[in-house]
Design a protein around this motif. Structure first.
Motif, PDB file in Angstrom:
ATOM      1  N   TYR A  16      20.669  27.664  27.170  1.00  0.00           N
ATOM      2  CA  TYR A  16      19.267  27.861  27.542  1.00  0.00           C
ATOM      3  C   TYR A  16      19.167  27.815  29.057  1.00  0.00           C
ATOM      4  N   GLY A  17      18.302  28.655  29.577  1.00  0.00           N
ATOM      5  CA  GLY A  17      18.147  28.683  31.021  1.00  0.00           C
ATOM      6  C   GLY A  17      18.956  29.818  31.620  1.00  0.00           C
ATOM      7  N   PRO A  18      18.742  30.073  32.895  1.00  0.00           N
ATOM      8  CA  PRO A  18      19.397  31.209  33.537  1.00  0.00           C
ATOM      9  C   PRO A  18      20.852  30.923  33.820  1.00  0.00           C
ATOM     10  N   SER A  19      21.630  31.985  33.858  1.00  0.00           N
ATOM     11  CA  SER A  19      22.978  31.920  34.405  1.00  0.00           C
ATOM     12  C   SER A  19      22.926  32.483  35.808  1.00  0.00           C
ATOM     13  N   PHE A  20      23.994  32.277  36.565  1.00  0.00           N
ATOM     14  CA  PHE A  20      24.024  32.756  37.942  1.00  0.00           C
ATOM     15  C   PHE A  20      25.238  33.656  38.153  1.00  0.00           C
ATOM     16  N   ALA A  21      25.068  34.626  39.048  1.00  0.00           N
ATOM     17  CA  ALA A  21      26.152  35.523  39.426  1.00  0.00           C
ATOM     18  C   ALA A  21      26.121  35.726  40.926  1.00  0.00           C
ATOM     19  N   CYS A  22      27.253  36.125  41.479  1.00  0.00           N
ATOM     20  CA  CYS A  22      27.273  36.526  42.892  1.00  0.00           C
ATOM     21  C   CYS A  22      27.988  37.856  42.995  1.00  0.00           C
ATOM     22  N   GLY A  23      27.562  38.653  43.930  1.00  0.00           N
ATOM     23  CA  GLY A  23      28.135  39.977  44.124  1.00  0.00           C
ATOM     24  C   GLY A  23      27.182  40.836  44.912  1.00  0.00           C
ATOM     25  N   PHE A  24      27.291  42.131  44.727  1.00  0.00           N
ATOM     26  CA  PHE A  24      26.441  43.072  45.449  1.00  0.00           C
ATOM     27  C   PHE A  24      25.255  43.456  44.568  1.00  0.00           C
ATOM     28  N   ILE A  25      24.083  43.582  45.190  1.00  0.00           N
ATOM     29  CA  ILE A  25      22.870  43.900  44.449  1.00  0.00           C
ATOM     30  C   ILE A  25      22.030  44.876  45.261  1.00  0.00           C
ATOM     31  N   CYS A  26      21.352  45.797  44.597  1.00  0.00           N
ATOM     32  CA  CYS A  26      20.565  46.806  45.300  1.00  0.00           C
ATOM     33  C   CYS A  26      19.416  47.262  44.401  1.00  0.00           C
ATOM     34  N   THR A  27      18.458  47.939  44.998  1.00  0.00           N
ATOM     35  CA  THR A  27      17.380  48.586  44.252  1.00  0.00           C
ATOM     36  C   THR A  27      17.498  50.094  44.437  1.00  0.00           C
ATOM     37  N   ALA A  28      17.010  50.851  43.458  1.00  0.00           N
ATOM     38  CA  ALA A  28      17.103  52.308  43.510  1.00  0.00           C
ATOM     39  C   ALA A  28      16.473  52.836  44.795  1.00  0.00           C
ATOM     40  N   PRO A  29      17.104  53.818  45.463  1.00  0.00           N
ATOM     41  CA  PRO A  29      18.288  54.569  45.034  1.00  0.00           C
ATOM     42  C   PRO A  29      19.610  53.946  45.467  1.00  0.00           C
ATOM     43  N   CYS A  30      19.616  52.674  45.801  1.00  0.00           N
ATOM     44  CA  CYS A  30      20.843  51.933  46.127  1.00  0.00           C
ATOM     45  C   CYS A  30      21.566  52.512  47.336  1.00  0.00           C
ATOM     46  N   ASP A  31      20.814  52.743  48.410  1.00  0.00           N
ATOM     47  CA  ASP A  31      21.421  53.159  49.673  1.00  0.00           C
ATOM     48  C   ASP A  31      22.065  51.971  50.377  1.00  0.00           C
ATOM     49  N   THR A  32      21.472  50.797  50.203  1.00  0.00           N
ATOM     50  CA  THR A  32      21.976  49.602  50.876  1.00  0.00           C
ATOM     51  C   THR A  32      22.065  48.456  49.878  1.00  0.00           C
ATOM     52  N   PHE A  33      22.952  47.483  50.196  1.00  0.00           N
ATOM     53  CA  PHE A  33      23.229  46.385  49.284  1.00  0.00           C
ATOM     54  C   PHE A  33      23.166  45.054  50.017  1.00  0.00           C
ATOM     55  N   LEU A  34      22.806  44.027  49.274  1.00  0.00           N
ATOM     56  CA  LEU A  34      22.937  42.659  49.739  1.00  0.00           C
ATOM     57  C   LEU A  34      24.113  42.019  49.018  1.00  0.00           C
ATOM     58  N   PHE A  35      24.865  41.161  49.738  1.00  0.00           N
ATOM     59  CA  PHE A  35      25.781  40.267  49.051  1.00  0.00           C
ATOM     60  C   PHE A  35      24.981  39.016  48.763  1.00  0.00           C
ATOM     61  N   ALA A  36      24.861  38.662  47.477  1.00  0.00           N
ATOM     62  CA  ALA A  36      23.881  37.651  47.106  1.00  0.00           C
ATOM     63  C   ALA A  36      24.338  36.843  45.904  1.00  0.00           C
ATOM     64  N   VAL A  37      23.684  35.696  45.740  1.00  0.00           N
ATOM     65  CA  VAL A  37      23.703  34.946  44.487  1.00  0.00           C
ATOM     66  C   VAL A  37      22.390  35.277  43.783  1.00  0.00           C
ATOM     67  N   PHE A  38      22.467  35.616  42.483  1.00  0.00           N
ATOM     68  CA  PHE A  38      21.256  35.995  41.766  1.00  0.00           C
ATOM     69  C   PHE A  38      21.321  35.438  40.351  1.00  0.00           C
ATOM     70  N   SER A  39      20.144  35.195  39.786  1.00  0.00           N
ATOM     71  CA  SER A  39      20.068  34.693  38.416  1.00  0.00           C
ATOM     72  C   SER A  39      20.164  35.863  37.450  1.00  0.00           C
ATOM     73  N   VAL A  40      20.847  35.656  36.323  1.00  0.00           N
ATOM     74  CA  VAL A  40      20.960  36.679  35.281  1.00  0.00           C
ATOM     75  C   VAL A  40      20.652  36.021  33.943  1.00  0.00           C
ATOM     76  N   PHE A  41      20.272  36.846  32.967  1.00  0.00           N
ATOM     77  CA  PHE A  41      19.962  36.335  31.634  1.00  0.00           C
ATOM     78  C   PHE A  41      21.069  36.736  30.673  1.00  0.00           C
ATOM     79  N   ILE A  42      21.633  35.760  29.992  1.00  0.00           N
ATOM     80  CA  ILE A  42      22.678  36.004  28.997  1.00  0.00           C
ATOM     81  C   ILE A  42      22.264  35.281  27.726  1.00  0.00           C
ATOM     82  N   GLY A  43      22.036  36.010  26.665  1.00  0.00           N
ATOM     83  CA  GLY A  43      21.597  35.385  25.431  1.00  0.00           C
ATOM     84  C   GLY A  43      21.974  36.196  24.222  1.00  0.00           C
TER      85      GLY A  43
END
Length: 827
Positions: free
Chosen positions: A63-90
């Motif tokens: 229960y609760g969020p999981s965490f990931a780190c890596g590259f993340i972007c929004t469409a159209p994904c011209d640029t990326f952040l290296f980040a820690v972000f929460s993900v949902f796994i269930g």
């Protein structure tokens, strides 16, 4: 030691997550490239967000969020952040709707100020640092482990990204370098900042910091202004805790910090390895998973995990007296009163300020006539009744009239507040930047306060002065009154008519609007012609003691779109290498643009001149190339929207008295949002300077870079790109260059070879190499303008930076390299 969990399957938003556990340690050296080939563990969400995860930590409780780190972007994904972000796994992630609602949330990022491109790299190098480089190899971000022995990287269950040594000791952790979010167990230490992020992940203007005397929230400015403070007394806290301290000076040696704990935000002072609690702020507690985020409106909010997403629970900051005390609650110039936003006005009903959007008054207001330092003598102070501000930093004690006069004389002053200390004197504060104002009830604040906002008035037509003088000499009171009323009515009718015809009404930040009569008088009836632009002639004029250049657009049917593009584009940006737009005139019959005067005219008359006296030295030409590059870099990379000029050529480069180059003529410019990769547009520009991609009408800022490459060749060679007066086979400068490259005689393209060329031939060759890099047929192989600037300033090597496309000197001068320009006659 906690395990590292790696993605084992590329998963779209409508598929389930899948994991395996290949190794507990990312062995050193570890290298990840930001592409689907080397990081196949990607997921794309229906919101348009894409993640490429390197490490994932699944919540073992289920229960609760999981965490990931890596590259993340929004469409159209011209640029990326290296980040820690929460993900949902269930268990129910096969449900597409569930995935769509569980979009990852960025918790921490290393490179908010400078996003990276595709094929950027992340590496744990042999010095023990985690290093982020962009696709061109340039350093973007790095940890500082001071040479510690790092053996791997771990993502803890708490969301903390950790570098650890051989015995499992933490060497570096993201928790010690907060971004905009605090997680449970994370602290904000004295001197560190929590900085807000905007909706598009860029850095915001608010920050929260711990000082030795309290917790403060600031809106960034010059200087920063605090809108919230929670004070605490370390000395008293230590005394109450029975600590043995000899003086308050010892208390100053303590380190103050706040910690986000379960159900509270608690402040501590650490002294002699002992933590003393300073205050404890209770927070709503509904789940074991919470985060605290400083957001782009200045609020510090607590979020709780509701099973699939983060939901806001409460505001943390108790800003006094109410919501109106947040600096941007009603936008710039807006006045907040009990949650409602309005614009400054005066009793006469004149519309001096307008809402940026009538449907969204909280976005703020803009002056009907923007302030202009060139017309400071026509500025006035509008009194604001019962208006105060969220923070005052008074400059000095003086009389109210002296305070107001100081603001009128200072170009940077936009508003002034005067707080009475007695009947004569008071505290004066001049405001260089305006956030939101607050309405208040005088009986509740306990002091007298006067507020004034600066407004711009237009210079009065000289004819009205003559009429007034005539009326005075007539000496008939009735006639004077009648004429006065008639003038007022006519002016109101004309003003209303002009506003209806004004295409820029309601657009913030626009330059001064002039009447046609004012500009006709300023140019002495358009008597001195400076030159002829693409859409009309340019005349010299004067406003007061300031020289101006007035461009008249003759073809209204063809030029209206270009006129609006030029005013909106250059009117909203300011850079030393862009020609400054002072104002404009717009009515049914006339459209004119008023620029700063550039006494040395356009570049083309200097580089193509046959006269030796009019030629420029190599040093001057090199400086001009750098100036053009800096101007384009600003347009492409530093503005809110990318501005593509689309008509870069020597005729649109103007030179001031010191031969500083400035880009002009934005009539063909296009704006590209940061989340757009390109725009579709009809062919526009000048024959010879058009990039090959114009054949498809799919345009990016790289079209300007191609044109810049052409201009550089023209500046170096001192000959035009297309010149029918040249011998057969030499009319096209790029074709000629390719032929000269084959025989190893590159400098033969230079016209009027002289001693200057002999002394600087090697430098010219290097600049030609840079121009060829800009002239690649494939736009993706051309450099960014910021790279061009670095090469010209010696901070970057062009051959190394261009990678596989320019790995050797021979390749750069390879005649097979496709450099053919588009032969399209646009105008």
């Amino acid at each position: 030691m906690l395990l590292l969990l790696l993605f084992a399957l590329s998963v779209p938003s409508s598929q389930a997550w899948s994991f395996d556990y290949p190794s507990p340690i990312a062995n050193l050296p570890s290298l990840w490239s930001n592409n689907n080939a080397t990081i196949p563990y990607s997921a794309t969400y229906t919101s348009g967000l894409t993640t490429r995860a390197i490490l994932v930590r699944q919540n073992p409780a289920g229960y609760g969020p999981s965490f990931a780190c890596g590259f993340i972007c929004t469409a159209p994904c011209d640029t990326f952040l290296f980040a820690v972000f929460s993900v949902f796994i269930g268990e129910n992630t096969n449900n597409p709707a569930l995935n769509a609602s569980a979009t990852p949330r960025v918790i921490w990022t290393a490179n908010r100020r400078r996003p990276v491109k595709e094929n950027a790299s992340l590496q744990i190098n042999r010095d023990g640092d985690l290093v982020l480089r962009d696709f061109d190899g340039s350093l973007v971000w790095s940890t500082t482990t001071s040479g510690s022995t790092v053996v791997g990287m771990n993502l803890a269950q708490t969301g903390n990204l950790i570098l650890f040594d051989m015995v499992g000791k933490t060497v570096w952790e993201s928790f010690e370098h907060p971004d905009d979010t605090l997680l449970i167990g994370q602290s904000l230490r004295q001197g560190k900042r929590l900085t807000s992020a905007s909706a598009n992940w860029t850095q915001g203007q608010f920050y929260l910091t711990v000082l030795d005397h309290g917790l403060h929230a600031f809106v960034d400015g010059d200087p920063p202004q605090f809108y919230y403070q929670k004070r605490f007394n370390v000395t008293d806290a230590m005394a109450h805790s029975n600590m043995n301290i000899s003086s308050s000076d010892e208390a100053k040696d303590s380190m103050v910090y706040i910690s986000f704990l379960q159900g509270s935000l608690t402040a501590f002072a650490s002294f002699n390895n002992t933590d003393i609690k300073l205050f404890d702020m209770s927070l709503p507690w509904r789940s074991s998973a919470q985060l605290m985020s400083l957001e782009d409106d200045g609020h510090l909010r607590v979020y709780g995990w509701d099973g699939i997403s983060w939901e806001p629970l409460a505001d943390v900051l108790d800003v006094q007296p109410d919501e109106c005390a947040y600096p941007t609650v009603c936008g710039e110039y807006g006045i907040c009163s009990q949650g409602y936003c309005s614009c400054p006005s005066r009793n006469s009903g004149d519309e001096l300020f307008r809402h940026l959007d009538d449907r969204q008054p909280n976005l703020g207001c803009s002056p009907a006539i923007p302030l202009s330092c060139d017309l400071i003598q026509y500025q006035q102070l509008l009194p604001l009744a019962d208006v105060t501000y969220f923070n005052f930093a008074y400059n000095w004690t003086t009389h109210e009239e002296s305070c107001k006069e100081a603001c009128l004389k200072a170009c940077t002053c936009k508003a002034v507040f005067f707080r009475y200390q007695n009947d004569t004197y008071g505290s004066c504060y001049l405001m260089p930047k305006i956030f939101s104002f607050m309405h208040y009830k005088p009986e509740k604040i306990g002091y007298n306060l006067s507020a004034y906002i600066k407004v711009q008035m237009l210079p009065p037509p000289s004819a009205s002065k003559d009429l007034g003088a005539t009326a005075y000499h007539v000496g008939v009171p009735v006639l004077v009154a009648f004429i006065g009323v008639l003038i007022l009515i006519i002016k109101r009718i004309i003003s209303k008519k002009m506003q209806e015809d004004d295409p820029f009404k309601g657009i913030p930040g626009m330059p001064t609007r002039f009447s046609y009569k004012q500009l006709r008088e300023a140019t002495n009836n358009f008597s001195k012609k400076l030159g002829q632009g693409g859409f009309g002639p340019v005349y010299e004029g004067k406003l007061g003691n300031v020289k101006i250049a007035v461009k008249c657009l003759r073809d209204m049917g063809h030029g209206k779109e270009e006129f609006m593009a030029e005013v909106i584009t250059i009117g909203s940006v300011h850079h030393i290498n862009l020609v400054r737009l002072i104002g404009y005139c717009s009515d049914k019959l006339h459209r004119l643009l008023v620029y700063e005067h550039m006494c040395n005219g356009s570049l083309d008359k200097w580089i193509f001149s046959k006269s030796q006296s009019d030629s420029l030295s190599w040093a001057s030409r090199y400086k001009i190339i750098i100036d053009i590059a800096k101007g384009l870099a600003y347009l492409h990379e530093e503005c809110r929207q990318k501005i593509v000029h689309l008509d870069i050529k020597p005729g649109n480069i103007l030179l001031d008295e010191n031969f500083n180059a400035k880009i002009s003529d934005f009539g063909l410019a296009k704006l590209i949002d940061r989340d757009q990769s390109h725009v579709m547009t009809k062919v526009r520009g000048t024959r010879g300077y058009l990039a090959p991609e114009w054949l498809t009408s799919t345009i990016t800022e790289k079209a300007d870079i191609y044109s810049f490459g052409v201009v550089v060749l023209e500046i170096v060679s001192r000959r035009k790109i297309l010149d029918s007066s040249q011998p057969e086979g030499s009319t096209n400068l790029i074709n000629l260059l390719q032929e000269k490259i084959k025989v190893g005689q590159v400098l033969d393209i230079v016209e009027n070879q002289d001693e200057d060329m002999q002394l600087h031939g090697a430098e010219m060759i290097e600049v030609i190499k840079l121009a060829i890099w800009c002239l690649q047929r494939e736009c993706s192989k051309r450099p960014a303008m910021s790279q061009v600037v670095k090469v010209l300033e010696g901070a970057m090597d062009a051959e190394r930076t261009a990678g596989s496309e320019t790995t050797s000197r021979d390749y750069i001068f390879n005649a097979s390299s496709p450099l053919t320009p588009v032969q399209v006659s646009a105008r």
